[in-house]
Design an enzyme around this catalytic site. Structure first.
Site, PDB file in Angstrom:
ATOM      1  N   ASP A  39       0.547  -1.356   0.019  1.00 42.93           N
ATOM      2  CA  ASP A  39      -0.049   0.006   0.722  1.00 42.93           C
ATOM      3  C   ASP A  39       0.567   1.022   0.145  1.00 42.93           C
ATOM      4  O   ASP A  39       1.590   1.626   0.853  1.00 42.93           O
ATOM      5  CB  ASP A  39      -0.722  -0.251   1.003  1.00 42.93           C
ATOM      6  CG  ASP A  39      -1.881   0.922   0.723  1.00 42.93           C
ATOM      7  OD1 ASP A  39      -3.238   0.536   0.703  1.00 42.93           O
ATOM      8  OD2 ASP A  39      -2.031   2.388   1.021  1.00 42.93           O
ATOM      9  N   ILE A  40       0.213   2.031  -0.926  1.00 38.84           N
ATOM     10  CA  ILE A  40       1.373   3.770  -1.144  1.00 38.84           C
ATOM     11  C   ILE A  40       1.120   4.400   0.231  1.00 38.84           C
ATOM     12  O   ILE A  40       2.108   5.334   0.399  1.00 38.84           O
ATOM     13  CB  ILE A  40       0.368   4.709  -1.855  1.00 38.84           C
ATOM     14  CG1 ILE A  40       1.615   5.156  -2.701  1.00 38.84           C
ATOM     15  CG2 ILE A  40      -0.878   5.085  -1.277  1.00 38.84           C
ATOM     16  CD1 ILE A  40       1.521   6.031  -3.958  1.00 38.84           C
ATOM     17  N   ASN A  97     -13.064  -3.193   1.924  1.00 41.26           N
ATOM     18  CA  ASN A  97     -14.455  -1.996   2.001  1.00 41.26           C
ATOM     19  C   ASN A  97     -14.909  -2.900   1.283  1.00 41.26           C
ATOM     20  O   ASN A  97     -14.453  -2.042  -0.241  1.00 41.26           O
ATOM     21  CB  ASN A  97     -13.133  -0.983   2.021  1.00 41.26           C
ATOM     22  CG  ASN A  97     -12.281  -0.460   3.683  1.00 41.26           C
ATOM     23  OD1 ASN A  97     -12.577  -0.664   4.954  1.00 41.26           O
ATOM     24  ND2 ASN A  97     -10.871  -0.096   3.441  1.00 41.26           N
ATOM     25  N   GLN A 104     -14.595   2.434   1.436  1.00 37.07           N
ATOM     26  CA  GLN A 104     -14.051   2.212  -0.167  1.00 37.07           C
ATOM     27  C   GLN A 104     -13.652   3.579  -1.297  1.00 37.07           C
ATOM     28  O   GLN A 104     -14.867   4.507  -1.509  1.00 37.07           O
ATOM     29  CB  GLN A 104     -14.507   1.000  -0.553  1.00 37.07           C
ATOM     30  CG  GLN A 104     -14.384   0.833  -2.155  1.00 37.07           C
ATOM     31  CD  GLN A 104     -14.794  -0.347  -2.566  1.00 37.07           C
ATOM     32  OE1 GLN A 104     -16.024  -0.859  -2.395  1.00 37.07           O
ATOM     33  NE2 GLN A 104     -14.447  -1.031  -3.527  1.00 37.07           N
ATOM     34  N   HIS A 110     -10.039  -5.139  -3.769  1.00 33.32           N
ATOM     35  CA  HIS A 110      -8.893  -6.269  -2.876  1.00 33.32           C
ATOM     36  C   HIS A 110      -9.429  -6.005  -1.574  1.00 33.32           C
ATOM     37  O   HIS A 110     -10.277  -5.585  -0.800  1.00 33.32           O
ATOM     38  CB  HIS A 110      -7.715  -4.125  -3.162  1.00 33.32           C
ATOM     39  CG  HIS A 110      -8.558  -3.075  -2.422  1.00 33.32           C
ATOM     40  ND1 HIS A 110      -9.844  -2.737  -3.495  1.00 33.32           N
ATOM     41  CD2 HIS A 110      -8.348  -2.639  -1.289  1.00 33.32           C
ATOM     42  CE1 HIS A 110      -9.803  -0.948  -2.585  1.00 33.32           C
ATOM     43  NE2 HIS A 110      -9.636  -1.120  -1.271  1.00 33.32           N
ATOM     44  N   HIS A 112      -6.746  -5.764   2.258  1.00 30.26           N
ATOM     45  CA  HIS A 112      -5.910  -4.878   2.851  1.00 30.26           C
ATOM     46  C   HIS A 112      -5.196  -6.254   3.459  1.00 30.26           C
ATOM     47  O   HIS A 112      -5.544  -7.202   4.381  1.00 30.26           O
ATOM     48  CB  HIS A 112      -6.452  -4.150   3.990  1.00 30.26           C
ATOM     49  CG  HIS A 112      -7.050  -2.966   2.947  1.00 30.26           C
ATOM     50  ND1 HIS A 112      -5.849  -1.618   2.781  1.00 30.26           N
ATOM     51  CD2 HIS A 112      -7.801  -2.339   2.573  1.00 30.26           C
ATOM     52  CE1 HIS A 112      -6.920  -1.144   2.098  1.00 30.26           C
ATOM     53  NE2 HIS A 112      -8.280  -1.239   1.828  1.00 30.26           N
TER      54      HIS A 112
HETATM   55  P1  AMP Z   1      -9.304   1.335   0.593  1.00 27.83           P
HETATM   56  O1  AMP Z   1      -9.987   2.454   1.267  1.00 27.83           O
HETATM   57  O2  AMP Z   1     -10.415   0.216   0.774  1.00 27.83           O
HETATM   58  O3  AMP Z   1     -10.355   1.344  -1.038  1.00 27.83           O
HETATM   59  O4  AMP Z   1      -8.374   1.569   0.338  1.00 27.83           O
HETATM   60  C1  AMP Z   1      -7.882   2.194  -0.788  1.00 27.83           C
HETATM   61  C2  AMP Z   1      -6.094   1.708  -0.711  1.00 27.83           C
HETATM   62  O5  AMP Z   1      -5.657   1.766  -1.841  1.00 27.83           O
HETATM   63  C3  AMP Z   1      -5.737   2.733   0.480  1.00 27.83           C
HETATM   64  O6  AMP Z   1      -5.066   1.986   1.577  1.00 27.83           O
HETATM   65  C4  AMP Z   1      -4.650   3.258  -0.520  1.00 27.83           C
HETATM   66  O7  AMP Z   1      -3.477   4.251   0.884  1.00 27.83           O
HETATM   67  C5  AMP Z   1      -4.355   2.696  -1.496  1.00 27.83           C
HETATM   68  N1  AMP Z   1      -4.064   2.953  -2.541  1.00 27.83           N
HETATM   69  C6  AMP Z   1      -4.208   4.372  -3.078  1.00 27.83           C
HETATM   70  N2  AMP Z   1      -3.704   4.336  -4.681  1.00 27.83           N
HETATM   71  C7  AMP Z   1      -2.559   4.111  -4.708  1.00 27.83           C
HETATM   72  C8  AMP Z   1      -1.361   3.146  -5.165  1.00 27.83           C
HETATM   73  N3  AMP Z   1      -0.919   3.962  -6.424  1.00 27.83           N
HETATM   74  N4  AMP Z   1      -0.327   2.429  -5.198  1.00 27.83           N
HETATM   75  C9  AMP Z   1      -0.726   1.240  -3.767  1.00 27.83           C
HETATM   76  N5  AMP Z   1      -1.665   1.778  -3.157  1.00 27.83           N
HETATM   77  C10 AMP Z   1      -2.568   2.358  -3.094  1.00 27.83           C
END
Ligand code: AMP
Length: 133
Positions: A39-40, A97, A104, A110, A112
């Site tokens: 995760d970024i 989520n 989400q 996805h 986590h």
């Molecule tokens: P969600 O709230 O479950 O949709 O979480 C989306 C997740 O994606 C968050 O934890 C972000 O930090 C992560 N995210 C967004 N863009 C990227 C990216 N380019 N590479 C890795 N993780 C990302």
């Protein structure tokens, strides 16, 4: 009739673009069913995202529409990723989520995978930035 809360699948969402190799990621695992990357914005010492190789908005969409082979292959990959990350012994948390109340942000299904520290006991909550450890 209430408006649907889940958007249609957008082929240009961030994770779709990562899957197509158009955006970089810090990959930790890939097979025919799944891709996993860091995760970024990590909320735990280990914070990895696993995504299925298919166009599914959410867990609900994935389980309803994906072929059984993909559903099984994806969830087996999630278990294997946690194992390969060395998380099995001390434990880990998985979160998916769904929609607005689930928080989400990216509408490609996805999971986590959090590990490397004791998770909070707030059942059902994502770790928060203040939990960073
Ligand atoms: P969600 O709230 O479950 O949709 O979480 C989306 C997740 O994606 C968050 O934890 C972000 O930090 C992560 N995210 C967004 N863009 C990227 C990216 N380019 N590479 C890795 N993780 C990302």
């Amino acid at each position: 009739m209430p408006a649907p809360v889940m958007p249609a699948y957008d082929r240009n969402n961030i994770f779709a673009r990562i899957l197509r190799g158009e955006l970089p990621c810090r990959k930790v695992y890939e097979d025919d069913f799944a891709l996993a990357f860091h995760d970024i914005n990590p909320l735990a010492p280990v914070h990895v995202l696993a995504i299925p190789k298919g166009e599914y908005v959410s867990q609900a969409d994935f389980c309803a529409a994906a072929p059984a082979e993909l559903v099984v292959g994806f969830w087996r990959a999630v278990a294997r990723i946690a194992h390969d990350l060395g998380l099995e012994q001390e434990g880990y948390r998985i979160v998916a989520n769904h929609g607005p109340n689930g928080g989400q942000l990216v509408f490609h299904f996805h999971v986590h995978i959090f590990g490397g520290r004791q998770m909070s006991h707030r059942m059902g909550n994502m770790p928060r930035p203040s939990d960073r450890g």
